[in-house]
Design a protein around this motif. Structure first.
Motif, PDB file in Angstrom:
ATOM      1  N   ASN A 193       0.810  -1.376   0.047  1.00 49.35           N
ATOM      2  CA  ASN A 193      -0.097  -0.007  -0.117  1.00 49.35           C
ATOM      3  C   ASN A 193       0.855   1.223   0.025  1.00 49.35           C
ATOM      4  OD1 ASN A 193      -2.670   1.200  -0.190  1.00 49.35           O
ATOM      5  ND2 ASN A 193      -2.313   1.777   2.003  1.00 49.35           N
ATOM      6  N   HIS A 194       0.316   2.205  -0.337  1.00 51.36           N
ATOM      7  CA  HIS A 194       1.245   3.591  -0.491  1.00 51.36           C
ATOM      8  C   HIS A 194       1.495   4.108   0.716  1.00 51.36           C
ATOM      9  CE1 HIS A 194      -1.979   6.772  -0.608  1.00 51.36           C
ATOM     10  NE2 HIS A 194      -2.514   5.855  -0.017  1.00 51.36           N
ATOM     11  N   ARG A 195       0.718   3.811   1.807  1.00 50.32           N
ATOM     12  CA  ARG A 195       1.207   3.925   3.241  1.00 50.32           C
ATOM     13  C   ARG A 195       1.296   2.624   3.688  1.00 50.32           C
ATOM     14  NH1 ARG A 195      -3.247   7.972   3.059  1.00 50.32           N
ATOM     15  NH2 ARG A 195      -2.370  10.065   2.528  1.00 50.32           N
ATOM     16  N   TYR A 196       2.499   2.335   4.237  1.00 50.22           N
ATOM     17  CA  TYR A 196       2.973   0.930   4.602  1.00 50.22           C
ATOM     18  C   TYR A 196       1.968   0.165   5.814  1.00 50.22           C
ATOM     19  CZ  TYR A 196       5.891  -2.945   6.344  1.00 50.22           C
ATOM     20  OH  TYR A 196       6.315  -4.238   6.720  1.00 50.22           O
ATOM     21  N   PRO A 197       1.656   1.248   6.673  1.00 48.68           N
ATOM     22  CA  PRO A 197       0.978   0.587   7.878  1.00 48.68           C
ATOM     23  C   PRO A 197      -0.432   0.090   7.425  1.00 48.68           C
ATOM     24  CG  PRO A 197       1.658   2.887   8.536  1.00 48.68           C
ATOM     25  CD  PRO A 197       2.080   2.554   7.120  1.00 48.68           C
ATOM     26  N   TYR A 235      -6.874   3.942  -5.432  1.00 48.52           N
ATOM     27  CA  TYR A 235      -7.362   5.347  -6.137  1.00 48.52           C
ATOM     28  C   TYR A 235      -6.291   6.153  -6.496  1.00 48.52           C
ATOM     29  CZ  TYR A 235     -12.339   4.630  -4.533  1.00 48.52           C
ATOM     30  OH  TYR A 235     -13.615   4.239  -4.396  1.00 48.52           O
ATOM     31  N   SER A 236      -5.249   5.523  -6.937  1.00 47.25           N
ATOM     32  CA  SER A 236      -4.253   6.360  -7.456  1.00 47.25           C
ATOM     33  C   SER A 236      -4.181   6.874  -8.627  1.00 47.25           C
ATOM     34  CB  SER A 236      -2.959   5.331  -7.504  1.00 47.25           C
ATOM     35  OG  SER A 236      -1.771   6.044  -8.033  1.00 47.25           O
ATOM     36  N   SER A 237      -4.042   8.116  -9.187  1.00 44.80           N
ATOM     37  CA  SER A 237      -4.302   8.427 -10.428  1.00 44.80           C
ATOM     38  C   SER A 237      -2.998   8.209 -11.273  1.00 44.80           C
ATOM     39  CB  SER A 237      -4.586   9.996 -10.425  1.00 44.80           C
ATOM     40  OG  SER A 237      -3.570  10.501  -9.611  1.00 44.80           O
ATOM     41  N   VAL A 238      -1.893   7.693 -10.808  1.00 48.74           N
ATOM     42  CA  VAL A 238      -0.693   7.093 -11.629  1.00 48.74           C
ATOM     43  C   VAL A 238      -0.575   5.652 -11.419  1.00 48.74           C
ATOM     44  CG1 VAL A 238       0.222   9.633 -11.238  1.00 48.74           C
ATOM     45  CG2 VAL A 238       0.901   7.657  -9.458  1.00 48.74           C
ATOM     46  N   LEU A 256      -8.560  -2.646 -11.258  1.00 52.29           N
ATOM     47  CA  LEU A 256      -9.762  -2.055 -10.692  1.00 52.29           C
ATOM     48  C   LEU A 256      -9.748  -0.695 -10.923  1.00 52.29           C
ATOM     49  CD1 LEU A 256     -10.492  -3.829  -7.664  1.00 52.29           C
ATOM     50  CD2 LEU A 256     -10.672  -4.700  -9.933  1.00 52.29           C
ATOM     51  N   GLU A 257     -10.960  -0.110 -11.747  1.00 53.38           N
ATOM     52  CA  GLU A 257     -10.928   1.031 -12.149  1.00 53.38           C
ATOM     53  C   GLU A 257     -11.039   2.300 -11.465  1.00 53.38           C
ATOM     54  OE1 GLU A 257     -15.453   1.403 -12.936  1.00 53.38           O
ATOM     55  OE2 GLU A 257     -13.968   0.019 -11.907  1.00 53.38           O
TER      56      GLU A 257
END
Ligand SMILES: NC(=O)C1=CN([C@@H]2O[C@H](COP(=O)(O)OP(=O)(O)OC[C@H]3O[C@@H](n4cnc5c(N)ncnc54)[C@H](O)[C@@H]3O)[C@@H](O)[C@H]2O)C=CC1
Ligand SMILES: O=C([O-])C1=[NH+]CCC1
Length: 259
Positions: A193-197, A235-238, A256-257
């Motif tokens: 995850n972009h935030r590891y926790p 929800y990443s846009s990149v 997933l879109e």
């Protein structure tokens, strides 16, 4: 008694006494009680095959954006011409509209980002039969579609010892981990995850629910390196996966879109 006792019977019933009754309301918990992979995966498989056979009417969904709230509302009607015949002899068609709301800021107040409602109608006369909270069925359906896709287009899906990498640690990440664990011979599930926790929390939750060999990763590259199956559920846009990170040359990637 049918109305009070058996939601599944009402959903499939064509009995006039039942269909003339006020609509049944099913909460997410009640819907959850009716869901299992053994029933859902073949059902999704059959509807996808029905699209190919021209048995499905599914117009493009209506998308309404509310930019001030980072929100989207999706309206999705659908009709499936049945292939089976129900107990009273009529074909077992389905008519429904699903409405999905996507409020990405909901995590701040402890609500799912994606909430859904399903309206189920009598397919012969349009009478509303069931109003159901659709958040759980939407979660499960999405993962079941990934299972069906993997089964049919990934030649190595029957192999044992598959490694699944999941990018994201929200609702879809969680249900995809469970779906792949239940439907394939999985050796390890890697969560990034972009935030590891967030990845650590999901690993703890899945492990406490009995999933074995679930591991949190701080770097996306390490999570996908050995993966056979990669799911992006953010929800990443990149992009959250880079082509050069993927080592095996025959992997399946499910995106997933982002609305
Ligand atoms: N929940 C559902 O039933 C369905 C969800 N989807 C799609 O799946 C995706 C994920 O949805 P959910 O799991 O429900 O959402 P969620 O809110 O439960 O999880 C979102 C995940 O995205 C991560 N994230 C948020 N912003 C990010 C960024 N800028 N960069 C990297 N990661 C970021 C969050 O940390 C979290 O792990 C969305 O694109 C959604 O539209 C599609 C079909 C059904
Ligand atoms: O197909 C679906 O149900 C959804 N697509 C994006 C969020 C929910």
């Amino acid at each position: 008694t049918v109305i009070k006792g058996n939601p599944a019977a009402i959903i499939s019933s064509k009995n006039i006494a039942v269909t003339q009754a006020p609509p049944l309301f099913l909460s997410d918990d009640q819907v959850l009680g009716l869901l299992d992979w053994e029933t859902l995966v073949p059902a999704i498989e059959s509807v996808i095959a029905g699209v190919d056979r021209g048995q499905v009417i599914q117009p493009a969904r209506l998308v309404m954006r509310i930019p001030d709230k980072d929100a989207v509302v999706l309206s999705m009607p659908g009709y499936v011409k049945g292939t089976n015949t129900s107990q009273d002899g009529s074909p077992d068609d389905s008519l429904a509209v699903k409405i999905v709301t996507s409020f990405t800021r909901n995590k701040d107040i402890g609500l799912p980002s994606i909430l859904a409602t399903v309206l189920l109608y009598n397919p012969d006369n349009g009478k509303l039969k069931v109003v159901m909270e659709g958040t759980e069925i939407t979660k499960w359906r999405t993962a079941a579609a990934s299972v069906v896709a993997t089964k049919h287009i990934f030649p190595r899906s029957k192999e044992s010892g598959l490694i699944v990498a999941i990018m994201g640690s929200g609702a879809q990440a969680s249900i995809h981990a469970k779906a792949f664990d239940a439907n394939f011979n999985v050796k390890q599930i890697n969560i990034w995850n972009h935030r590891y926790p967030g990845a650590q929390d999901l690993v703890n939750k899945l492990s406490s629910e009995g999933l074995k060999s679930v591991k949190a990763f701080e770097h996306g590259q390490d999570a996908v390196k050995e993966a056979d199956i990669i799911v992006t559920a953010t929800y990443s846009s990149v992009p959250v996966v880079k082509y050069e990170w993927i080592v095996k040359r025959d992997v399946i990637l499910m995106l997933l879109e982002q609305e």
